[in-house]
Write a protein that holds these residues in place. Structure first.
Motif, PDB file in Angstrom:
ATOM      1  N   PRO A  60      36.622  19.074  47.556  1.00 47.73           N
ATOM      2  CA  PRO A  60      37.566  18.117  46.960  1.00 47.73           C
ATOM      3  C   PRO A  60      36.908  17.217  45.917  1.00 47.73           C
ATOM      4  CG  PRO A  60      37.882  18.247  49.328  1.00 47.73           C
ATOM      5  CD  PRO A  60      36.625  18.991  49.039  1.00 47.73           C
ATOM      6  N   LYS A  61      35.709  16.738  46.196  1.00 43.28           N
ATOM      7  CA  LYS A  61      35.001  15.874  45.249  1.00 43.28           C
ATOM      8  C   LYS A  61      34.673  16.626  43.969  1.00 43.28           C
ATOM      9  CE  LYS A  61      30.837  13.005  44.805  1.00 43.28           C
ATOM     10  NZ  LYS A  61      29.633  12.499  45.529  1.00 43.28           N
ATOM     11  N   ARG A  62      34.217  17.877  44.095  1.00 40.00           N
ATOM     12  CA  ARG A  62      33.872  18.662  42.923  1.00 40.00           C
ATOM     13  C   ARG A  62      35.109  18.988  42.099  1.00 40.00           C
ATOM     14  NH1 ARG A  62      30.375  18.672  39.304  1.00 40.00           N
ATOM     15  NH2 ARG A  62      29.443  20.650  38.653  1.00 40.00           N
ATOM     16  N   PHE A  63      36.223  19.285  42.766  1.00 41.61           N
ATOM     17  CA  PHE A  63      37.463  19.535  42.044  1.00 41.61           C
ATOM     18  C   PHE A  63      37.854  18.305  41.225  1.00 41.61           C
ATOM     19  CE2 PHE A  63      42.065  19.341  41.595  1.00 41.61           C
ATOM     20  CZ  PHE A  63      42.382  20.605  41.136  1.00 41.61           C
ATOM     21  N   ALA A  64      37.725  17.131  41.822  1.00 39.82           N
ATOM     22  CA  ALA A  64      38.064  15.889  41.117  1.00 39.82           C
ATOM     23  C   ALA A  64      37.196  15.709  39.885  1.00 39.82           C
ATOM     24  CB  ALA A  64      37.910  14.697  42.061  1.00 39.82           C
ATOM     25  N   GLN A  65      35.913  16.027  39.976  1.00 38.93           N
ATOM     26  CA  GLN A  65      35.013  15.912  38.831  1.00 38.93           C
ATOM     27  C   GLN A  65      35.403  16.878  37.723  1.00 38.93           C
ATOM     28  OE1 GLN A  65      31.360  16.675  40.914  1.00 38.93           O
ATOM     29  NE2 GLN A  65      31.006  14.521  41.413  1.00 38.93           N
ATOM     30  N   HIS A  66      35.727  18.110  38.097  1.00 39.54           N
ATOM     31  CA  HIS A  66      36.106  19.108  37.098  1.00 39.54           C
ATOM     32  C   HIS A  66      37.399  18.746  36.384  1.00 39.54           C
ATOM     33  CE1 HIS A  66      32.950  21.919  37.927  1.00 39.54           C
ATOM     34  NE2 HIS A  66      33.414  22.341  39.083  1.00 39.54           N
ATOM     35  N   ASN A  67      38.279  18.039  37.075  1.00 38.69           N
ATOM     36  CA  ASN A  67      39.616  17.792  36.536  1.00 38.69           C
ATOM     37  C   ASN A  67      39.841  16.364  36.054  1.00 38.69           C
ATOM     38  OD1 ASN A  67      41.632  20.271  36.973  1.00 38.69           O
ATOM     39  ND2 ASN A  67      40.101  20.296  38.600  1.00 38.69           N
ATOM     40  N   GLY A  68      38.769  15.608  35.880  1.00 34.62           N
ATOM     41  CA  GLY A  68      38.895  14.259  35.334  1.00 34.62           C
ATOM     42  C   GLY A  68      39.534  13.267  36.268  1.00 34.62           C
ATOM     43  N   LEU A  69      39.481  13.533  37.567  1.00 35.00           N
ATOM     44  CA  LEU A  69      40.056  12.616  38.550  1.00 35.00           C
ATOM     45  C   LEU A  69      39.024  11.629  39.082  1.00 35.00           C
ATOM     46  CD1 LEU A  69      42.172  15.201  40.595  1.00 35.00           C
ATOM     47  CD2 LEU A  69      42.903  13.770  38.669  1.00 35.00           C
ATOM     48  N   SER A  70      37.772  11.869  38.772  1.00 40.47           N
ATOM     49  CA  SER A  70      36.701  10.930  39.141  1.00 40.47           C
ATOM     50  C   SER A  70      35.569  11.069  38.139  1.00 40.47           C
ATOM     51  CB  SER A  70      36.180  11.214  40.562  1.00 40.47           C
ATOM     52  OG  SER A  70      35.495  12.450  40.607  1.00 40.47           O
ATOM     53  N   GLY A  71      34.796  10.002  37.987  1.00 36.99           N
ATOM     54  CA  GLY A  71      33.713  10.014  37.010  1.00 36.99           C
ATOM     55  C   GLY A  71      34.245   9.827  35.601  1.00 36.99           C
ATOM     56  N   SER A  72      33.344   9.595  34.680  1.00 37.39           N
ATOM     57  CA  SER A  72      33.757   9.330  33.297  1.00 37.39           C
ATOM     58  C   SER A  72      33.069  10.233  32.289  1.00 37.39           C
ATOM     59  CB  SER A  72      33.446   7.867  32.941  1.00 37.39           C
ATOM     60  OG  SER A  72      32.050   7.602  33.101  1.00 37.39           O
ATOM     61  N   SER A  73      32.275  11.184  32.747  1.00 31.91           N
ATOM     62  CA  SER A  73      31.513  12.044  31.859  1.00 31.91           C
ATOM     63  C   SER A  73      31.889  13.501  32.068  1.00 31.91           C
ATOM     64  CB  SER A  73      30.005  11.864  32.114  1.00 31.91           C
ATOM     65  OG  SER A  73      29.250  12.808  31.389  1.00 31.91           O
ATOM     66  N   THR A  74      31.754  14.304  30.996  1.00 29.77           N
ATOM     67  CA  THR A  74      31.958  15.740  31.082  1.00 29.77           C
ATOM     68  C   THR A  74      30.656  16.469  31.391  1.00 29.77           C
ATOM     69  OG1 THR A  74      31.610  16.021  28.703  1.00 29.77           O
ATOM     70  CG2 THR A  74      33.876  15.669  29.460  1.00 29.77           C
ATOM     71  N   LYS A  75      29.562  15.743  31.504  1.00 25.05           N
ATOM     72  CA  LYS A  75      28.272  16.360  31.781  1.00 25.05           C
ATOM     73  C   LYS A  75      28.216  16.863  33.222  1.00 25.05           C
ATOM     74  CE  LYS A  75      23.289  15.515  31.481  1.00 25.05           C
ATOM     75  NZ  LYS A  75      22.222  14.521  31.148  1.00 25.05           N
ATOM     76  N   GLY A  76      27.774  18.094  33.376  1.00 25.02           N
ATOM     77  CA  GLY A  76      27.595  18.640  34.712  1.00 25.02           C
ATOM     78  C   GLY A  76      28.871  19.111  35.393  1.00 25.02           C
ATOM     79  N   ASN A  77      29.960  19.224  34.653  1.00 25.99           N
ATOM     80  CA  ASN A  77      31.206  19.736  35.229  1.00 25.99           C
ATOM     81  C   ASN A  77      31.960  20.536  34.171  1.00 25.99           C
ATOM     82  OD1 ASN A  77      33.051  17.886  33.736  1.00 25.99           O
ATOM     83  ND2 ASN A  77      32.013  16.317  34.944  1.00 25.99           N
ATOM     84  N   LYS A  78      33.092  21.074  34.546  1.00 22.44           N
ATOM     85  CA  LYS A  78      33.885  21.910  33.644  1.00 22.44           C
ATOM     86  C   LYS A  78      35.125  21.185  33.136  1.00 22.44           C
ATOM     87  CE  LYS A  78      30.921  25.071  34.003  1.00 22.44           C
ATOM     88  NZ  LYS A  78      30.024  25.320  32.850  1.00 22.44           N
ATOM     89  N   ARG A  79      35.056  19.867  33.055  1.00 22.36           N
ATOM     90  CA  ARG A  79      36.208  19.096  32.602  1.00 22.36           C
ATOM     91  C   ARG A  79      36.614  19.472  31.183  1.00 22.36           C
ATOM     92  NH1 ARG A  79      35.823  12.687  33.126  1.00 22.36           N
ATOM     93  NH2 ARG A  79      35.134  13.433  35.177  1.00 22.36           N
ATOM     94  N   ALA A  80      35.637  19.617  30.297  1.00 21.85           N
ATOM     95  CA  ALA A  80      35.946  19.952  28.906  1.00 21.85           C
ATOM     96  C   ALA A  80      36.611  21.320  28.812  1.00 21.85           C
ATOM     97  CB  ALA A  80      34.670  19.922  28.064  1.00 21.85           C
ATOM     98  N   GLU A  81      36.093  22.282  29.567  1.00 22.09           N
ATOM     99  CA  GLU A  81      36.665  23.633  29.541  1.00 22.09           C
ATOM    100  C   GLU A  81      38.090  23.642  30.083  1.00 22.09           C
ATOM    101  OE1 GLU A  81      33.641  22.854  30.473  1.00 22.09           O
ATOM    102  OE2 GLU A  81      32.196  24.326  29.706  1.00 22.09           O
ATOM    103  N   ILE A  82      38.327  22.888  31.161  1.00 19.79           N
ATOM    104  CA  ILE A  82      39.666  22.860  31.749  1.00 19.79           C
ATOM    105  C   ILE A  82      40.642  22.125  30.841  1.00 19.79           C
ATOM    106  CG2 ILE A  82      41.014  21.944  33.692  1.00 19.79           C
ATOM    107  CD1 ILE A  82      38.585  22.561  35.468  1.00 19.79           C
ATOM    108  N   ASP A  83      40.215  21.010  30.251  1.00 23.16           N
ATOM    109  CA  ASP A  83      41.083  20.300  29.306  1.00 23.16           C
ATOM    110  C   ASP A  83      41.440  21.202  28.124  1.00 23.16           C
ATOM    111  OD1 ASP A  83      41.165  18.007  30.815  1.00 23.16           O
ATOM    112  OD2 ASP A  83      39.612  16.958  29.675  1.00 23.16           O
ATOM    113  N   GLN A  84      40.460  21.929  27.607  1.00 21.92           N
ATOM    114  CA  GLN A  84      40.716  22.847  26.501  1.00 21.92           C
ATOM    115  C   GLN A  84      41.650  23.962  26.928  1.00 21.92           C
ATOM    116  OE1 GLN A  84      39.961  22.717  23.281  1.00 21.92           O
ATOM    117  NE2 GLN A  84      41.003  24.674  22.934  1.00 21.92           N
TER     118      GLN A  84
END
Length: 254
Positions: A60-84
């Motif tokens: 659950p924590k990792r999913f939140a990081q990947h999807n911009g639900l926690s943290g403020s950086s795209t470093k070390g996760n796939k937030r940028a890829e998922i947003d794109q």
């Protein structure tokens, strides 16, 4: 490998929070059903192609990081890829390979810990993808555990068909992630099936030989005949419910 249950779902950009909440309910940090550590997969609901395979001590924590639900950086996760991804697609597939909460009680030095189990599972799947398709999944910049890679064999790539909905068998949960999170009775039935899946995997040589519905049903019958102490009520309900005969869900078709 104790990662024997596939649970699938598909979500859109406005459903990230509901998915995150469902994962927190389904995989609590402290619980008696599923362990929060596991392997997960992002995939294309249209082509069924795998986009990324990862591991997490806390899914659950990792999913939140990947999807911009926690943290403020795209470093070390796939937030940028998922947003794109969501700029050109309405949904993304997300599946998890989970293990029983009982693995938290593993203390023997001869047995793999929960963290070691997920590292082996991720490494095996990434290498299996490379062997089957000639490359790692597109969002996987690096390989996984070398120990896990050595477990990749002729049958390992079959997990991708189950993770992405190309194929169904009793290794796949009869409910989606969000359906299970709100259904304790189905969770209990899936835990029963998980025990049968695990027993079938052990009988097949932990991945050395293929196994499927026939072996899982046989293992389930053995559990029903000789249930562990204190769990007989779960098996009685399970066999009477018809749960085994439900179709695996396909949220990517909805």
């Amino acid at each position: 490998m104790t990662l024997c249950t596939v649970i699938r779902d598909v979500y859109g950009p406005d459903e990230r929070r509901t998915m995150g909440a469902a994962l927190r309910e389904l995989l609590p940090a402290v619980g008696f059903d599923w362990h929060p550590s596991g392997v997960y997969c992002f995939w294309d609901p249209q082509s069924r192609d795998v986009l990324y395979v990862g591991l997490a001590k806390d899914i659950p924590k990792r999913f939140a990081q990947h999807n911009g639900l926690s943290g403020s950086s795209t470093k070390g996760n796939k937030r940028a890829e998922i947003d794109q991804w969501f700029t050109t697609h309405s949904a993304i597939g997300y599946s998890i390979l989970v293990q029983s909460g009982a693995v938290a009680m593993i203390e023997s030095p001869s047995l793999d810990t929960p963290s070691e189990i997920i590292a082996l599972g991720e490494g095996q799947l990434i290498e299996a993808h490379r062997q089957r398709y000639g490359a790692r999944p597109p969002w996987n910049a690096i390989g996984g555990s070398t120990g896990g890679a050595r477990w990749a064999g002729a049958f390992s790539s079959g997990w991708f068909a189950l993770l992405t909905g190309r194929q169904d068998c009793l290794l796949v949960a009869r409910r989606t992630i969000r359906q299970l999170a709100g259904d304790p009775l189905s969770i209990g039935r899936e835990m029963t099936l998980h025990a049968a899946r695990l027993n079938a995997a052990h009988l097949s040589g932990l991945g050395g030989q293929p196994f499927g519905d026939k072996e899982i049903v046989l293992a389930l019958e053995q559990l029903v005949t000789n249930p562990p102490g204190g769990a007989s009520f779960v098996y009685d309900d399970f066999t009477a419910s018809g749960y085994l005969h439900l179709d695996a869900p396909h949220p990517e078709r909805e």
